[in-house]
Motif scaffolding. Structure first.
Motif, short mmCIF file in Angstrom:
data_model
loop_
_atom_site.label_atom_id
_atom_site.label_comp_id
_atom_site.label_asym_id
_atom_site.label_seq_id
_atom_site.Cartn_x
_atom_site.Cartn_y
_atom_site.Cartn_z
N ARG A 67 -9.56 -23.82 14.26
CA ARG A 67 -8.71 -23.73 15.45
C ARG A 67 -9.19 -22.60 16.37
NH1 ARG A 67 -4.13 -22.21 13.29
NH2 ARG A 67 -3.54 -24.33 12.72
N THR A 68 -9.58 -21.48 15.78
CA THR A 68 -10.06 -20.35 16.57
C THR A 68 -11.32 -20.70 17.33
OG1 THR A 68 -9.13 -18.80 14.94
CG2 THR A 68 -10.78 -17.94 16.47
N VAL A 69 -12.27 -21.34 16.65
CA VAL A 69 -13.53 -21.74 17.29
C VAL A 69 -13.26 -22.76 18.39
CG1 VAL A 69 -15.75 -22.87 16.93
CG2 VAL A 69 -14.92 -21.21 15.27
N ARG A 70 -12.37 -23.71 18.11
CA ARG A 70 -12.08 -24.75 19.10
C ARG A 70 -11.47 -24.15 20.36
NH1 ARG A 70 -7.38 -27.22 19.53
NH2 ARG A 70 -6.80 -26.79 17.36
N ILE A 71 -10.50 -23.27 20.21
CA ILE A 71 -9.86 -22.66 21.36
C ILE A 71 -10.83 -21.76 22.11
CG2 ILE A 71 -8.07 -21.00 22.07
CD1 ILE A 71 -6.26 -22.15 19.94
N ALA A 72 -11.62 -20.97 21.37
CA ALA A 72 -12.58 -20.07 22.02
C ALA A 72 -13.63 -20.84 22.80
CB ALA A 72 -13.24 -19.19 20.96
N LEU A 73 -14.13 -21.93 22.22
CA LEU A 73 -15.13 -22.74 22.92
C LEU A 73 -14.53 -23.43 24.15
CD1 LEU A 73 -17.11 -24.40 19.98
CD2 LEU A 73 -17.92 -22.64 21.55
N THR A 74 -13.30 -23.90 24.03
CA THR A 74 -12.65 -24.55 25.16
C THR A 74 -12.45 -23.57 26.31
OG1 THR A 74 -11.49 -26.05 23.65
CG2 THR A 74 -10.65 -25.88 25.89
N VAL A 75 -11.97 -22.38 25.99
CA VAL A 75 -11.77 -21.36 27.01
C VAL A 75 -13.09 -20.97 27.66
CG1 VAL A 75 -11.07 -18.96 27.42
CG2 VAL A 75 -9.65 -20.45 26.01
N ILE B 27 -26.07 -17.03 29.82
CA ILE B 27 -26.00 -16.70 28.40
C ILE B 27 -25.17 -15.43 28.18
CG2 ILE B 27 -27.37 -15.97 26.40
CD1 ILE B 27 -29.59 -17.78 27.37
N ALA B 28 -25.40 -14.42 29.03
CA ALA B 28 -24.61 -13.19 28.91
C ALA B 28 -23.13 -13.46 29.16
CB ALA B 28 -25.13 -12.15 29.90
N GLY B 29 -22.81 -14.29 30.15
CA GLY B 29 -21.42 -14.61 30.43
C GLY B 29 -20.76 -15.34 29.28
N VAL B 30 -21.50 -16.27 28.65
CA VAL B 30 -20.95 -17.01 27.51
C VAL B 30 -20.69 -16.06 26.34
CG1 VAL B 30 -21.50 -18.73 25.75
CG2 VAL B 30 -21.95 -19.22 28.16
N VAL B 31 -21.64 -15.15 26.08
CA VAL B 31 -21.47 -14.20 24.98
C VAL B 31 -20.30 -13.26 25.25
CG1 VAL B 31 -22.54 -12.27 23.75
CG2 VAL B 31 -23.89 -14.30 24.30
N LEU C 154 -19.99 -16.28 15.63
CA LEU C 154 -20.56 -15.92 16.93
C LEU C 154 -22.08 -15.97 16.89
CD1 LEU C 154 -20.09 -14.94 19.83
CD2 LEU C 154 -20.03 -12.61 18.96
N ALA C 155 -22.68 -15.50 15.80
CA ALA C 155 -24.14 -15.51 15.67
C ALA C 155 -24.69 -16.93 15.65
CB ALA C 155 -24.56 -14.76 14.41
N VAL C 156 -24.00 -17.82 14.92
CA VAL C 156 -24.43 -19.22 14.86
C VAL C 156 -24.33 -19.88 16.23
CG1 VAL C 156 -23.89 -21.49 13.91
CG2 VAL C 156 -23.92 -19.49 12.41
N LEU C 157 -23.21 -19.65 16.91
CA LEU C 157 -23.03 -20.25 18.23
C LEU C 157 -24.04 -19.70 19.23
CD1 LEU C 157 -19.12 -20.24 18.47
CD2 LEU C 157 -20.62 -22.20 18.04
N LEU C 158 -24.34 -18.40 19.12
CA LEU C 158 -25.34 -17.80 20.00
C LEU C 158 -26.73 -18.38 19.73
CD1 LEU C 158 -26.15 -15.77 22.16
CD2 LEU C 158 -26.31 -14.02 20.38
N GLY C 159 -27.05 -18.60 18.45
CA GLY C 159 -28.33 -19.22 18.11
C GLY C 159 -28.45 -20.62 18.68
N LEU C 160 -27.37 -21.40 18.57
CA LEU C 160 -27.38 -22.75 19.14
C LEU C 160 -27.53 -22.71 20.66
CD1 LEU C 160 -24.52 -24.42 17.03
CD2 LEU C 160 -27.00 -24.74 16.77
N LEU C 161 -26.89 -21.73 21.28
CA LEU C 161 -27.00 -21.58 22.73
C LEU C 161 -28.43 -21.25 23.15
CD1 LEU C 161 -25.63 -21.43 25.52
CD2 LEU C 161 -25.11 -19.03 25.03
N LEU C 162 -29.09 -20.38 22.40
CA LEU C 162 -30.47 -20.02 22.72
C LEU C 162 -31.40 -21.21 22.53
CD1 LEU C 162 -30.70 -16.46 21.11
CD2 LEU C 162 -30.57 -17.03 23.54
N LEU C 163 -31.17 -22.01 21.47
CA LEU C 163 -31.99 -23.21 21.27
C LEU C 163 -31.78 -24.20 22.41
CD1 LEU C 163 -31.56 -23.82 17.42
CD2 LEU C 163 -33.59 -22.97 18.61
N ASP D 60 -37.48 -21.96 30.63
CA ASP D 60 -38.19 -20.89 29.94
C ASP D 60 -37.42 -19.59 30.16
OD1 ASP D 60 -39.88 -19.08 28.84
OD2 ASP D 60 -41.65 -19.64 29.99
N LEU D 61 -36.73 -19.14 29.11
CA LEU D 61 -35.88 -17.96 29.25
C LEU D 61 -36.71 -16.73 29.55
CD1 LEU D 61 -32.92 -17.15 29.10
CD2 LEU D 61 -33.22 -16.68 26.66
N GLY D 62 -37.89 -16.63 28.94
CA GLY D 62 -38.74 -15.48 29.20
C GLY D 62 -39.18 -15.40 30.65
N ALA D 63 -39.49 -16.56 31.24
CA ALA D 63 -39.87 -16.58 32.65
C ALA D 63 -38.71 -16.17 33.54
CB ALA D 63 -40.37 -17.98 33.03
#
Length: 281
Positions: A56-64, A200-204, A255-264, A271-274
């Motif tokens: 429930r926490t993940v669902r609400i946080a992702l929706t927001v 990405i920063a805003g999502v984090v 949060l780490a898993v969701l951030l990893g998925l976001l980076l992928l 190209d994030l580096g560019a």
């Protein structure tokens, strides 16, 4: 200088997280922490039904976070590239920073007077004859928790995206238009890829606080919408510190898993580096 920064960062950020993770493998017996490493605290964490609370926490946080991104991105685009008056831009940026100077409880409790059974919205709807009775679902529900979390986290989504967009050279946008690109093509091929670091920063900055939110669920959920933060508070009150450590570690892992998925996902878009090179140039 870089080495000094890394030492300080590891000492102030990484080391406490490692201690927190290690503490989660202890357990509490009769209000006393037993320093005997085991998996009992983690097993209790999942056997007690907190898994459903985590979902429930993940669902609400992702929706927001998604709502903030959908609303915040066009707002940041207008603020960075569409607003031609510096005075208006400065005024809007000032207004966006105001929530950071207000207590979260003060900002949240006001919604109870607006969304409540006898609140402003229900009184207005009944006064206009639109409804015959108050809408009970507007308060002490997931709707009210979502609603209460959107306003406080809007600046944390907008400001990083706005900052990234200010680094986008207007000549790149003009070049896209001169080459026959439609506004949609310019948005997809120029603006979004180059503003990806800010996105990405805003999502984090939005997802992290949303996962750990406790004021909004407590004040607007009315005890009917329990999130992981409520479980952390109850465990802390009961002096079950290993459970607090396990719950906090669990939130960090999510949060780490969701951030990893976001980076992928971001690598498939651009190209994030560019994008970072453009911001530095």
């Amino acid at each position: 200088m870089t080495a000094l920064f890394l030492v300080v960062w590891i000492g102030l950020v990484i080391l406490p997280l490692l201690v927190l993770f290690a503490y989660s493998f202890f357990e509490t017996r009769t209000f006393v922490t037993v320093y005997d490493p085991s998996l009992k605290t983690w097993m209790t964490l999942f056997e007690s039904g907190r898994w459903e609370v985590a979902i429930r926490t993940v669902r609400i946080a992702l929706t927001v976070t998604l709502i903030e991104l959908v609303c915040g991105f066009p707002f940041a685009l207008w603020l960075a590239k569409g607003c031609r008056y510096k005075s208006v831009q400065a005024a809007v940026l000032t207004l966006l920073t105001i929530p950071f100077f207000l207590d979260m409880s003060s900002r949240t409790i006001v919604w109870r007077a607006i969304l409540g059974r006898e609140g402003l919205i229900n009184s207005l709807l009944m006064g206009l004859g639109i409804t015959d009775q108050p809408m009970e679902w507007m308060l002490y529900s997931e709707f009210s928790v979502h609603f209460g979390m959107i306003a406080p986290y809007f600046p944390t989504m907008v400001l990083p995206i706005y900052l990234a967009m200010t680094f986008i050279d207007d000549d790149l946008i003009k070049a896209s238009n001169d080459l026959g690109g439609s506004p949609l093509q310019t948005l997809l091929n120029v603006i979004i890829p180059l503003s990806l670091p800010g996105i990405i920063a805003g999502v984090v900055f939005t997802l992290g606080p949303a996962l750990a939110a406790w004021v909004e669920p407590g004040m607007l959920g009315g005890g009917f919408v329990n999130l992981l933060s409520n479980s952390v508070e109850s465990a802390y009150t009961a002096l079950k510190y290993p459970v607090v450590a396990a719950l906090s570690t669990f939130v960090i892992l999510i949060l780490a898993v969701l951030l990893g998925l976001l980076l992928l996902l971001s690598r498939r878009v651009a190209d994030l580096g560019a994008s970072f090179k453009v911001m530095r140039s």
